[in-house]
Design a protein around this motif. Structure first.
Motif, PDB file in Angstrom:
ATOM      1  N   SER A   1       0.781  -1.138   0.135  1.00 22.07           N
ATOM      2  CA  SER A   1       0.062  -0.001  -0.076  1.00 22.07           C
ATOM      3  C   SER A   1       0.906   1.257   0.079  1.00 22.07           C
ATOM      4  CB  SER A   1      -1.057  -0.099   1.248  1.00 22.07           C
ATOM      5  OG  SER A   1      -0.255  -0.056   2.164  1.00 22.07           O
TER       6      SER A   1
ATOM      7  N   ALA B   1      -8.572   3.770  -1.781  1.00 20.73           N
ATOM      8  CA  ALA B   1      -9.239   2.518  -1.112  1.00 20.73           C
ATOM      9  C   ALA B   1     -10.436   3.376  -0.355  1.00 20.73           C
ATOM     10  CB  ALA B   1      -8.464   1.555  -0.432  1.00 20.73           C
TER      11      ALA B   1
ATOM     12  N   GLU C   1     -14.271   2.740  -1.056  1.00 18.80           N
ATOM     13  CA  GLU C   1     -15.120   2.147   0.071  1.00 18.80           C
ATOM     14  C   GLU C   1     -16.332   3.117   0.105  1.00 18.80           C
ATOM     15  OE1 GLU C   1     -17.279   1.248   3.518  1.00 18.80           O
ATOM     16  OE2 GLU C   1     -16.028   2.967   3.329  1.00 18.80           O
TER      17      GLU C   1
END
Length: 173
Positions: A14, A22, A26
């Protein structure tokens, strides 16, 4: 000569940008996930969420050993075996001896199990079609292309966030 594009980050790697993306993804997907959860809740009188997840796992894996179901659901094999006993008692899966290893238990969906999954897919599609109906054709096409790319990447990484190595039938239970 232009520089070589950098390879994609390894699974599990990451960076601040990936984390930020992300989080944004989400948040953007919450309404879609809510629609999916709502569709599943409509089936709760017929099947529990845990049983539904197991049926989805078996649909994806095809006929498989208990150990494959356990791995996919993150369960101990003994827990997956008890879960498969309950699903078999409800008529949603079959449990039988593996042709390759008579001591291993092979699981498969029954028509009733497949019907529950078809009902779930229909309920999800119904909810998603309401969302798609308010989008332009161009946005729908772009969304579908991005969703296919996301689904492809997700299938390569797997539910646990690591590259998948699961085979349909493992060496044993």
């Amino acid at each position: 000569m232009p520089p070589e594009p950098s390879p994609p980050p390894a699974a599990g790697a990451s960076s601040p940008e990936l984390v930020e993306d992300a989080v944004a993804l989400e948040l953007a997907l919450r309404p879609v996930v809510d629609a999916s959860v709502s569709a599943g809740e409509q089936l709760e009188e017929r099947v529990s969420p845990v049983h539904l997840r197991a049926l989805q796992s078996l649909e994806s894996a095809g006929p498989c050993h208990v150990s494959v179901l356990a791995e996919d659901l993150g369960l101990l094999p003994s827990t997956a075996s008890r879960l498969s006993d309950r699903l078999a008692a409800a008529g949603l899966i079959t449990r039988g001896a593996s042709p390759a290893n008579r001591r291993a238990t092979l699981l498969d969906l029954t028509p009733a199990g497949r019907e529950i999954l078809a009902d779930l897919a229909r309920a999800r599609a119904e909810r998603l079609s309401r969302v798609l109906a308010v989008m332009s054709d161009r946005d729908r096409r772009r969304l579908l292309a991005a969703a296919r790319s996301l689904a492809d990447a997700a299938s390569r990484v797997g539910a646990q966030g690591t590259p998948t190595t699961r085979s349909a039938i493992s060496a044993g239970d």
